[in-house]
Motif scaffolding. Structure first.
Motif, PDB file in Angstrom:
ATOM      1  N   GLN A   1       5.096  12.410  45.554  1.00 50.00           N
ATOM      2  CA  GLN A   1       4.000  12.514  46.513  1.00 50.00           C
ATOM      3  C   GLN A   1       2.668  12.349  45.790  1.00 50.00           C
ATOM      4  O   GLN A   1       2.541  12.685  44.613  1.00 50.00           O
ATOM      5  N   SER A   2       1.670  11.870  46.523  1.00 49.81           N
ATOM      6  CA  SER A   2       0.360  11.639  45.944  1.00 49.81           C
ATOM      7  C   SER A   2      -0.720  12.014  46.948  1.00 49.81           C
ATOM      8  O   SER A   2      -0.505  11.962  48.159  1.00 49.81           O
ATOM      9  N   THR A   3      -1.883  12.381  46.431  1.00 51.16           N
ATOM     10  CA  THR A   3      -3.033  12.521  47.307  1.00 51.16           C
ATOM     11  C   THR A   3      -3.470  11.131  47.764  1.00 51.16           C
ATOM     12  O   THR A   3      -3.073  10.115  47.185  1.00 51.16           O
ATOM     13  N   ASP A   4      -4.303  11.092  48.794  1.00 52.73           N
ATOM     14  CA  ASP A   4      -4.675   9.819  49.408  1.00 52.73           C
ATOM     15  C   ASP A   4      -5.907   9.216  48.743  1.00 52.73           C
ATOM     16  O   ASP A   4      -6.960   9.044  49.361  1.00 52.73           O
ATOM     17  N   TYR A   5      -5.759   8.885  47.458  1.00 51.85           N
ATOM     18  CA  TYR A   5      -6.814   8.220  46.692  1.00 51.85           C
ATOM     19  C   TYR A   5      -6.186   7.032  45.976  1.00 51.85           C
ATOM     20  O   TYR A   5      -5.050   7.117  45.494  1.00 51.85           O
ATOM     21  N   ASP A   6      -6.926   5.953  45.874  1.00 47.28           N
ATOM     22  CA  ASP A   6      -6.393   4.767  45.197  1.00 47.28           C
ATOM     23  C   ASP A   6      -5.867   5.109  43.814  1.00 47.28           C
ATOM     24  O   ASP A   6      -4.787   4.669  43.407  1.00 47.28           O
ATOM     25  N   ARG A   7      -6.659   5.889  43.062  1.00 40.54           N
ATOM     26  CA  ARG A   7      -6.312   6.144  41.655  1.00 40.54           C
ATOM     27  C   ARG A   7      -5.035   6.978  41.498  1.00 40.54           C
ATOM     28  O   ARG A   7      -4.284   6.787  40.538  1.00 40.54           O
ATOM     29  N   THR A   8      -4.787   7.916  42.425  1.00 37.40           N
ATOM     30  CA  THR A   8      -3.574   8.721  42.311  1.00 37.40           C
ATOM     31  C   THR A   8      -2.356   7.948  42.810  1.00 37.40           C
ATOM     32  O   THR A   8      -1.261   8.074  42.253  1.00 37.40           O
ATOM     33  N   ILE A   9      -2.545   7.143  43.851  1.00 37.84           N
ATOM     34  CA  ILE A   9      -1.433   6.316  44.345  1.00 37.84           C
ATOM     35  C   ILE A   9      -1.035   5.288  43.285  1.00 37.84           C
ATOM     36  O   ILE A   9       0.151   5.097  42.981  1.00 37.84           O
ATOM     37  N   MET A  10      -2.032   4.626  42.696  1.00 38.57           N
ATOM     38  CA  MET A  10      -1.745   3.628  41.667  1.00 38.57           C
ATOM     39  C   MET A  10      -1.178   4.274  40.403  1.00 38.57           C
ATOM     40  O   MET A  10      -0.337   3.681  39.716  1.00 38.57           O
ATOM     41  N   SER A  11      -1.609   5.501  40.098  1.00 38.97           N
ATOM     42  CA  SER A  11      -1.039   6.227  38.957  1.00 38.97           C
ATOM     43  C   SER A  11       0.430   6.519  39.199  1.00 38.97           C
ATOM     44  O   SER A  11       1.268   6.389  38.297  1.00 38.97           O
ATOM     45  N   ALA A  12       0.757   6.930  40.422  1.00 36.15           N
ATOM     46  CA  ALA A  12       2.156   7.184  40.758  1.00 36.15           C
ATOM     47  C   ALA A  12       2.984   5.916  40.615  1.00 36.15           C
ATOM     48  O   ALA A  12       4.103   5.931  40.082  1.00 36.15           O
ATOM     49  N   GLN A  13       2.446   4.792  41.070  1.00 33.59           N
ATOM     50  CA  GLN A  13       3.169   3.527  40.963  1.00 33.59           C
ATOM     51  C   GLN A  13       3.357   3.112  39.502  1.00 33.59           C
ATOM     52  O   GLN A  13       4.431   2.616  39.117  1.00 33.59           O
ATOM     53  N   SER A  14       2.315   3.317  38.685  1.00 29.61           N
ATOM     54  CA  SER A  14       2.418   2.974  37.263  1.00 29.61           C
ATOM     55  C   SER A  14       3.440   3.862  36.576  1.00 29.61           C
ATOM     56  O   SER A  14       4.243   3.389  35.738  1.00 29.61           O
ATOM     57  N   TYR A  15       3.456   5.134  36.920  1.00 29.69           N
ATOM     58  CA  TYR A  15       4.410   6.093  36.376  1.00 29.69           C
ATOM     59  C   TYR A  15       5.841   5.682  36.731  1.00 29.69           C
ATOM     60  O   TYR A  15       6.741   5.686  35.873  1.00 29.69           O
ATOM     61  N   LEU A  16       6.050   5.274  37.974  1.00 33.19           N
ATOM     62  CA  LEU A  16       7.387   4.882  38.421  1.00 33.19           C
ATOM     63  C   LEU A  16       7.884   3.635  37.705  1.00 33.19           C
ATOM     64  O   LEU A  16       9.086   3.494  37.457  1.00 33.19           O
ATOM     65  N   SER A  17       6.955   2.737  37.356  1.00 33.12           N
ATOM     66  CA  SER A  17       7.378   1.518  36.666  1.00 33.12           C
ATOM     67  C   SER A  17       7.912   1.829  35.269  1.00 33.12           C
ATOM     68  O   SER A  17       8.754   1.095  34.744  1.00 33.12           O
ATOM     69  N   GLY A  18       7.440   2.944  34.677  1.00 34.95           N
ATOM     70  CA  GLY A  18       7.967   3.368  33.390  1.00 34.95           C
ATOM     71  C   GLY A  18       9.215   4.220  33.512  1.00 34.95           C
ATOM     72  O   GLY A  18      10.079   4.206  32.640  1.00 34.95           O
ATOM     73  N   LEU A  19       9.321   4.961  34.612  1.00 34.72           N
ATOM     74  CA  LEU A  19      10.457   5.871  34.795  1.00 34.72           C
ATOM     75  C   LEU A  19      11.700   5.162  35.310  1.00 34.72           C
ATOM     76  O   LEU A  19      12.816   5.475  34.900  1.00 34.72           O
ATOM     77  N   PHE A  20      11.509   4.210  36.214  1.00 35.19           N
ATOM     78  CA  PHE A  20      12.649   3.545  36.844  1.00 35.19           C
ATOM     79  C   PHE A  20      12.553   2.022  36.762  1.00 35.19           C
ATOM     80  O   PHE A  20      12.502   1.337  37.796  1.00 35.19           O
ATOM     81  N   PRO A  21      12.542   1.439  35.570  1.00 33.95           N
ATOM     82  CA  PRO A  21      12.649  -0.020  35.515  1.00 33.95           C
ATOM     83  C   PRO A  21      14.029  -0.408  36.049  1.00 33.95           C
ATOM     84  O   PRO A  21      15.022   0.248  35.718  1.00 33.95           O
ATOM     85  N   PRO A  22      14.118  -1.402  36.892  1.00 37.57           N
ATOM     86  CA  PRO A  22      15.413  -1.719  37.511  1.00 37.57           C
ATOM     87  C   PRO A  22      16.439  -2.186  36.477  1.00 37.57           C
ATOM     88  O   PRO A  22      16.104  -2.901  35.535  1.00 37.57           O
ATOM     89  N   THR A  23      17.653  -1.751  36.678  1.00 31.84           N
ATOM     90  CA  THR A  23      18.762  -2.183  35.824  1.00 31.84           C
ATOM     91  C   THR A  23      19.925  -2.605  36.713  1.00 31.84           C
ATOM     92  O   THR A  23      20.018  -2.209  37.869  1.00 31.84           O
ATOM     93  N   SER A  24      20.794  -3.404  36.163  1.00 31.26           N
ATOM     94  CA  SER A  24      22.028  -3.875  36.819  1.00 31.26           C
ATOM     95  C   SER A  24      21.759  -4.319  38.258  1.00 31.26           C
ATOM     96  O   SER A  24      20.975  -5.221  38.504  1.00 31.26           O
ATOM     97  N   SER A  25      22.389  -3.652  39.227  1.00 32.95           N
ATOM     98  CA  SER A  25      22.334  -4.098  40.622  1.00 32.95           C
ATOM     99  C   SER A  25      20.958  -3.924  41.257  1.00 32.95           C
ATOM    100  O   SER A  25      20.698  -4.489  42.328  1.00 32.95           O
ATOM    101  N   GLN A  26      20.061  -3.143  40.641  1.00 33.01           N
ATOM    102  CA  GLN A  26      18.735  -2.940  41.220  1.00 33.01           C
ATOM    103  C   GLN A  26      17.735  -4.018  40.792  1.00 33.01           C
ATOM    104  O   GLN A  26      16.609  -4.028  41.265  1.00 33.01           O
ATOM    105  N   ILE A  27      18.150  -4.909  39.907  1.00 26.59           N
ATOM    106  CA  ILE A  27      17.277  -6.026  39.527  1.00 26.59           C
ATOM    107  C   ILE A  27      17.274  -7.043  40.670  1.00 26.59           C
ATOM    108  O   ILE A  27      18.307  -7.615  41.011  1.00 26.59           O
ATOM    109  N   TRP A  28      16.123  -7.260  41.241  1.00 27.56           N
ATOM    110  CA  TRP A  28      16.012  -8.194  42.370  1.00 27.56           C
ATOM    111  C   TRP A  28      15.287  -9.488  41.976  1.00 27.56           C
ATOM    112  O   TRP A  28      15.346 -10.486  42.681  1.00 27.56           O
ATOM    113  N   ASN A  29      14.593  -9.443  40.814  1.00 29.00           N
ATOM    114  CA  ASN A  29      13.940 -10.630  40.270  1.00 29.00           C
ATOM    115  C   ASN A  29      14.069 -10.565  38.752  1.00 29.00           C
ATOM    116  O   ASN A  29      13.408  -9.739  38.109  1.00 29.00           O
ATOM    117  N   PRO A  30      14.911 -11.382  38.170  1.00 26.15           N
ATOM    118  CA  PRO A  30      15.157 -11.318  36.724  1.00 26.15           C
ATOM    119  C   PRO A  30      13.902 -11.491  35.876  1.00 26.15           C
ATOM    120  O   PRO A  30      13.868 -11.063  34.716  1.00 26.15           O
TER     121      PRO A  30
END
Length: 316
Positions: free
Chosen positions: A84-113
């Motif tokens: 969850q995030s507060t409704d600010y660009d910087r916190t939403i984008m921080s959450a998205q950046s964090y997720l890109s490091g935490l859950f890079p897609p592997t195996s069946s979750q790769i949708w674009n090689p």
């Protein structure tokens, strides 16, 4: 820093984690009357996450991927993970950046090689109704009374009096009114320090009066601003009305994890320095410093070999 709420030597199994972090490096929130720079000089304007901030949260996500590699699935599972995030660009984008490091897609979750990234939902609290992460929480008459009392309290005055001459000079240099600078809970001095701090980090020219000594004194006053907002005077009562609200939410999530047959493994909050500060002051672990970009507080729930549970708290 590691703080144990309950310590045991028995073997244990990690069952649940709650994470709260501050957003990453950003542009200034606002400028002051004599500021040398205008909002148009920043690529995305005020209050926006920078590329440095994106990298900071990406690396935090990578750190947590390594830390919880044996606990959290390598593939994203919406039943086990929630952010969850507060409704600010910087916190939403921080959450998205964090997720890109935490859950890079592997195996069946790769949708674009050619793109090792996947969309993961970030749930947003609306500014008008958000009562969890955006501190100080609004619409509390008693807290407003306590803030007024704080400004005139002996505890606060003893801390700010040594800076009165300095504040007078700052009023002249910044173009802000002295009475507004002395009232630390209105954020004017804190925001001025923050603006200069951001400009310095990103190699923008600073005014001649903004010497290292001046910046250091402004930082001390910004730290006092945060502490006086949630502490200094009647800290326990303030915490019940502010940071304690978030503590209660966290405790309820932990209780739910204990009692649920299929609990989530991790809940994450993307928020602000005031969120981290309010929480730490309520827990009596605040070190008096402004929480830096990507500052992170962890809560871990363990099940012991004898069936009992214990909680561990630490920050990074």
């Amino acid at each position: 820093m590691l703080i144990l709420l309950q310590q045991t030597t028995a073997a244990r199994e990690l069952k649940f984690v709650i994470v709260l972090f501050r957003h990453g490096d950003r542009t200034p929130i606002i400028n002051f009357p004599t500021d040398l720079h205008k909002e148009s000089e920043w690529p995305q304007g005020f209050g926006q996450l920078t590329k440095t901030g994106m990298q900071q949260l990406f690396e935090l996500g990578q750190y947590m991927r390594k830390r919880y590699s044996s606990f959290l699935n390598s593939t994203y599972n919406r039943q086990e993970f929630y952010i969850q995030s507060t409704d600010y660009d910087r916190t939403i984008m921080s959450a998205q950046s964090y997720l890109s490091g935490l859950f890079p897609p592997t195996s069946s979750q790769i949708w674009n090689p050619e793109l090792l990234w996947q969309p993961i939902p970030v749930h947003i609290f609306q500014k008008t109704t958000e009562q969890r992460l955006n501190f100080p929480l609004p619409n509390c008459p008693r807290f407003d009374e306590l803030q007024q009392e704080t400004q005139t309290s002996k505890e606060f005055q003893n801390r700010i009096q040594p800076y009165m001459d300095f504040l007078q000079t700052m009023a002249v240099n910044t173009g802000l009114e002295l009475n507004h600078l002395k009232t630390l809970d209105n954020f004017q001095l804190w925001n001025t320090y923050d603006t200069l701090h951001c400009e310095g980090i990103h190699n923008y020219s600073l005014p001649e009066w903004a010497t290292e000594d001046v910046i250091n004194k402004m930082e001390k006053l910004a730290e006092l601003s945060l502490f006086s907002l949630f502490g200094v005077y009647k800290t326990e009562e303030k915490s019940r009305l502010q940071g304690g609200v978030l503590v209660n939410i966290i405790l309820n999530s932990i209780k739910q994890a204990v009692n649920s047959s299929k609990p989530r493994k991790m809940e994450v909050y993307s928020a602000h320095d005031t969120t981290v500060g309010a929480l730490q002051i309520a827990l009596n672990i605040f070190n008096g410093k402004l929480p830096p970009y990507a500052a992170c507080q962890f809560f871990e729930l363990y099940q012991e070999s004898n069936g009992q549970v214990s909680s561990h708290l630490f920050k990074k």
